[in-house]
Design a protein around this motif. Structure first.
Motif, mmCIF file in Angstrom:
data_model
loop_
_atom_site.group_PDB
_atom_site.id
_atom_site.type_symbol
_atom_site.label_atom_id
_atom_site.label_comp_id
_atom_site.label_asym_id
_atom_site.label_seq_id
_atom_site.Cartn_x
_atom_site.Cartn_y
_atom_site.Cartn_z
ATOM 1 N N SER A 1 22.812 34.812 43.480
ATOM 2 C CA SER A 1 23.580 33.748 44.141
ATOM 3 C C SER A 1 22.861 33.370 45.428
ATOM 4 O O SER A 1 22.337 34.231 46.141
ATOM 5 C CB SER A 1 24.998 34.221 44.466
ATOM 6 N N LYS B 1 30.451 28.183 42.381
ATOM 7 C CA LYS B 1 31.367 28.938 43.224
ATOM 8 C C LYS B 1 30.688 30.202 43.751
ATOM 9 O O LYS B 1 29.771 30.739 43.128
ATOM 10 C CB LYS B 1 32.631 29.327 42.447
ATOM 11 N N SER C 1 30.766 34.027 44.296
ATOM 12 C CA SER C 1 31.408 35.207 43.714
ATOM 13 C C SER C 1 31.245 36.366 44.679
ATOM 14 O O SER C 1 30.118 36.774 44.984
ATOM 15 C CB SER C 1 30.776 35.549 42.360
ATOM 16 N N ASP D 1 37.656 40.062 39.972
ATOM 17 C CA ASP D 1 36.693 38.964 40.104
ATOM 18 C C ASP D 1 37.294 37.904 41.008
ATOM 19 O O ASP D 1 38.348 37.333 40.692
ATOM 20 C CB ASP D 1 36.369 38.354 38.739
ATOM 21 N N LYS E 1 36.312 34.402 43.183
ATOM 22 C CA LYS E 1 35.344 33.340 43.433
ATOM 23 C C LYS E 1 36.008 32.243 44.259
ATOM 24 O O LYS E 1 37.227 32.075 44.216
ATOM 25 C CB LYS E 1 34.822 32.762 42.115
#
Length: 667
Positions: A215, A241, A243, A254, A256
Motif C-alpha cells: 500500500s 482504500k 487498509s 479488517d 479500511k
C-alpha cells in the motif's frame, strides 16, 4: 590603587575566570556529554537488560548534538533499534536554563524492528518491563497510599504534551525511516523514504507491505508548539482504500477507509484541570469482524468533535461534544473517575428529531433487515448508564426511544409484519439451517393458543417473561440486573432477554452471536412492539410453536409428543413445568435426569416456585400446587434419547433457571 581601579581589576579578573571556565567547558564539552550519556545509558541498560551502543557522540557548536551509529539491542535478542546518524539542534536560551527544547532534528537510516520469535520470546518485551526494584511497602502503608493517592490524570496529560512538544521539532528531516513487525506467519514493513517538517507542517509518503500486499499512503499534518496543537491526516496515494495493517493478524478484523484524520489541542481549563479539544473523522469506512457482524459494515462518514476535561482523578467528555455519523448527530456525556474505585457515567439525550435521520444513518451491514425502510414522524432518545465498580449493585440503567407521530411508510429488506400470516420458519444449529416448517394451520403440528394447555402457557411465561403482556418488548430492570451480574462475573453470562426479544432473534435474525444482532434485535423489537405490527397474542402463539424443546423438536405439540406421547392440550402441571424448565437450555435436557430415569431432586425448588406462580395466576388451586413435585413419566420417543446411557449426569444447572425467574418478576 583607588577603589574604582580595584573594582575594575576585579571585574576583569572575574571575567577572565568566567571566560576560562567557558573555554574549558567548550573544549571539554564532548567529554562531559559522553560521560553523562554513558552513566545514563548504563542505568538504562541495567534496568531494562539492554545493550546500547554508539560509534560517536559529540556536541556541534554550542547547542547541537551529533550521534552516529546508535543501536539498541535487548540481551540475547535481535537488534531493536539502529540509526545511521542523528543531529539535534536545541533552543540555546532554553539550554542555558538546563531545559532541552528541540528546534530541528535530522535523522538518517533510523530503523526499528519488532521481532516476535514465538508466543514467549520477542525483542520488545523490555518496553513492558515493570521496575520491581522499588522497596515494598507494608500492608498498612499500602492501604494508606491507596486511600490518599490520586491518579493525576491532568498532570500526566500536561507532562506528556510538554515532553512531546519539547521533542517534536518545528523543523526536521527524516531520511530512510523503517519500521517492521515480524512474527511467525506474519511480516509487516513500513518504509518512509523521507519526512520533512517545515515550520510545523509535514507531508510524507509511506510504503506499507503486509505479507506481500503493498500500500502507498500519504500522511500530512501540523505539529504546533505555540498552539500546543497536533493535526494529522492519512489517506491512500491512489484511489484505493487504506487498509490498516496488523488488525487482521492480531484480532481477525479488517478495517479500511478513504481518509482518517484527527486533531487535538491541549490547554489549561482552570486550576489543575487540562482541556483537550479537537476532532476525529473517518470517511468511506468498511469494517469486518465476525464478533461485530457476519457482513461487511459500511459507514460513509463519521466524525467526533470533542471537548474533554482531564482533572486530577477524572476524564470528562462534555455534552457539547458531538458524534456525527451519516445523517445523525448525538451529544454524549461521559465521565470516568478513579476514586476508591472506578466510576463510569455515560448519557445521551437526543430531543425530537426526524425519524428518517436515524434509519437513513444505520450503517450498512449492521441492520440488514432494516435496510431501505422508510418512516415518517419524529423520535427522541434518552440513555443513561452509571456504574460504580466498587458498588456494582448501585448501577443505574435507562434507555428509551420514544416516538412522536411515528409510522412506517414501507418496510426495507424484510417484512416486519410477516408473523401476522403463516410463514416459513427456519431453525439453525451452529449457524447452519437444519429444518424449516410453516407456522400456521398447514403444519399438522401447529397449535393455536386455544389448543395449548394453559398450564404450559403460563409455566413458560412465568419462567421466561412473566411481564410479557404488560411491557413493550423491554424490561430495563431485567437488563440492569443482567448487566450487574455480567460485571460481577466479568463476562456476558446473562442477557436479560424478554420473550419478544427471543422471538425476534429466532424469526428475523441469524444465530451468529455478535454486536450487530443485538442492536438489530433491539430496534426490530421496538418497531414491532411500539407499532403494534403484530399482536401480543400472535407473538406468543408463534413463540410457543417455534421454540426448541429437544433434538430437532420445535413447538409445544412436538414437545408434548416427544416427551409424553400426548397432545399439547392434555399436559399435567408437573409435565408443563418440566417443559418450561428446559426452554432456556434444551440441549442440556439430559442433565435434568438421574441415572434412575427420575428428575434430579435439585429441581424441587424450581417446581415449587412455578407452582406458586400458577396459583397466583389462578391456573391451579393451592391443593393442586401442594402436589407439584419433580416427578414425571417419560413415555414418548424421548425415552430412548434420554436414557440410552449417554451423557446422563447427576449435575443439573438449575440455578440458571432460578435466576431467570428472579429477573422477570410476576406482574
Amino acid at each position: 590603587m583607588n577603589k574604582k581601579q580595584q573594582l575594575k581589576k576585579g571585574i576583569i579578573v572575574a571575567a577572565g575566570v568566567l571566560l576560562l571556565v567557558l573555554v574549558t567547558l567548550f573544549a571539554t564539552r564532548n567529554l562531559i556529554i559522553q560521560n553523562y550519556a554513558n552513566k545514563r545509558l548504563l542505568s538504562f541498560e541495567q534496568k531494562y537488560s539492554l545493550r546500547i551502543h554508539y560509534n560517536d557522540l559529540r556536541m556541534e557548536g554550542l547547542n547541537g548534538l551529533h550521534i552516529e551509529g546508535l543501536s539498541v539491542i535487548p540481551l540475547n535478542c535481535d537488534t531493536f533499534l539502529k540509526a545511521g546518524s542523528i543531529e539535534v539542534q536545541f533552543d540555546f536560551t532554553r539550554l542555558l536554563l538546563l531545559k532541552a527544547d528541540v528546534k530541528t532534528v535530522t535523522m538518517h537510516g533510523l530503523q526499528v524492528d519488532f521481532i516476535k520469535k514465538d508466543s514467549i520470546n520477542s525483542n520488545f518485551d523490555f518496553i513492558f518491563k515493570v521496575n520491581d526494584r522499588a522497596p515494598k511497602a507494608s500492608n498498612k502503608d499500602s492501604e494508606d497510599v491507596k486511600q490518599n493517592e490520586s491518579a493525576h490524570f491532568g498532570e500526566n496529560i500536561r507532562q506528556t504534551f510538554n515532553l512531546l512538544f519539547s521533542v517534536l521539532p518545528s523543523n526536521g528531516y527524516l531520511h530512510d525511516f523503517k519500521v517492521s513487525y515480524q512474527a511467525p506467519g506474519y511480516r509487516l514493513f513500513i518504509d518512509v523514504p523521507q519526512l520533512k517538517i517545515d515550520k510545523d507542517r509535514f507531508k510524507t509518503e509511506i510504503r506499507a507491505e503486509e505479507n506481500g500486499m503493498i500500500s502507498n499512503l500519504i500522511s500530512e499534518g501540523v505539529l504546533s508548539k505555540a498552539d500546543r496543537d497536533i493535526e494529522a491526516r492519512l489517506y491512500s496515494k491512489d484511489t484505493s482504500k487504506v487498509s490498516l495493517p496488523f488488525l487482521h493478524y492480531r484480532w481477525g478484523a479488517d478495517l479500511k477507509f478513504d481518509t482518517l484524520a484527527f486533531e487535538v489541542r491541549e490547554s489549561k481549563a482552570h486550576s489543575d484541570v487540562r482541556l483537550l479539544t479537537g476532532k476525529a473523522s473517518v470517511s468511506g469506512l468498511t469494517l469486518f469482524h465476525y464478533r461485530i457482524s457476519p457482513e461487511i459494515v459500511l459507514l460513509d462518514n463519521a466524525n467526533f468533535t470533542y471537548s474533554m476535561k482531564v482533572g486530577d482523578n477524572y476524564v470528562e467528555v462534555d455534552s457539547s461534544s458531538q458524534v456525527h455519523f451519516n445523517a445523525l448527530n448525538l451529544n454524549p456525556y461521559l465521565r470516568v473517575e478513579k476514586d476508591t474505585s472506578w466510576k463510569v457515567k455515560l448519557s445521551v439525550n437526543k430531543p425530537e428529531f426526524p425519524s428518517e435521520e436515524l434509519f437513513a444513518s444505520l450503517p450498512k451491514g449492521l441492520f440488514s433487515n432494516l435496510e431501505g425502510i422508510k418512516t415518517s414522524g419524529k423520535l427522541s432518545y434518552h440513555f443513561l448508564m452509571d456504574v460504580d465498580f466498587g458498588n456494582v449493585d448501585s448501577l443505574k440503567f435507562q434507555s428509551s426511544l420514544t416516538s412522536h407521530q411515528f409510522r412506517i411508510l414501507s418496510f426495507g429488506n424484510t417484512n416486519l409484519a410477516k408473523m401476522n400470516e403463516p410463514f416459513v420458519y427456519t431453525a439453525y444449529e451452529d449457524g447452519n439451517p437444519v429444518r424449516s416448517f410453516i407456522t400456521g394451520p398447514e403444519n399438522p403440528n401447529f397449535r393455536p393458543l386455544t389448543a395449548i394447555s394453559p398450564l404450559l402457557q403460563m409455566a413458560v411465561m412465568q419462567s421466561e417473561d412473566g411481564a410479557f403482556f404488560y411491557h413493550n418488548g423491554f424490561l430495563p430492570d431485567a437488563i440492569r440486573e443482567a448487566l450487574i451480574h455480567d460485571i460481577k462475573v466479568k463476562k456476558f453470562a446473562r442477557g436479560g432477554s424478554t420473550i419478544s426479544m427471543q422471538l425476534i432473534k429466532n424469526v428475523f435474525l441469524s444465530r451468529n452471536k455478535n454486536i450487530a444482532r443485538k442492536l438489530e434485535e433491539a430496534l426490530i423489537v421496538w418497531l414491532i412492539e411500539g407499532g403494534r405490527l403484530t399482536s401480543k397474542e400472535r407473538m406468543f402463539e408463534v413463540y410457543m410453536n417455534i421454540i426448541e424443546w429437544g433434538p430437532m423438536v420445535y413447538g409445544a405439540q412436538e414437545a408434548s409428543r416427544f416427551y409424553f406421547n400426548k397432545d399439547a392440550s392434555d399436559l399435567t402441571a408437573n409435565e408443563a413445568i418440566f417443559l418450561a424448565s428446559i426452554v432456556p437450555k434444551p440441549k442440556r435436557v439430559k442433565w435434568s435426569f438421574k441415572d434412575n430415569m427420575q428428575l434430579n431432586p435439585v429441581l424441587d425448588s424450581y417446581f415449587r416456585l412455578l407452582g406458586e406462580r400458577l396459583v397466583i395466576k389462578g391456573v391451579i388451586t393451592e391443593e393442586d400446587a401442594a402436589k407439584i413435585k419433580p416427578e414425571i413419566t417419560i413415555s414418548g420417543p424421548a425415552k430412548d434419547f434420554l436414557f440410552s446411557g449417554a451423557n446422563a449426569t447427576d449435575s443439573v444447572p438449575a440455578p440458571e433457571e432460578a435466576e431467570t425467574l428472579d429477573v422477570f418478576p410476576d406482574m
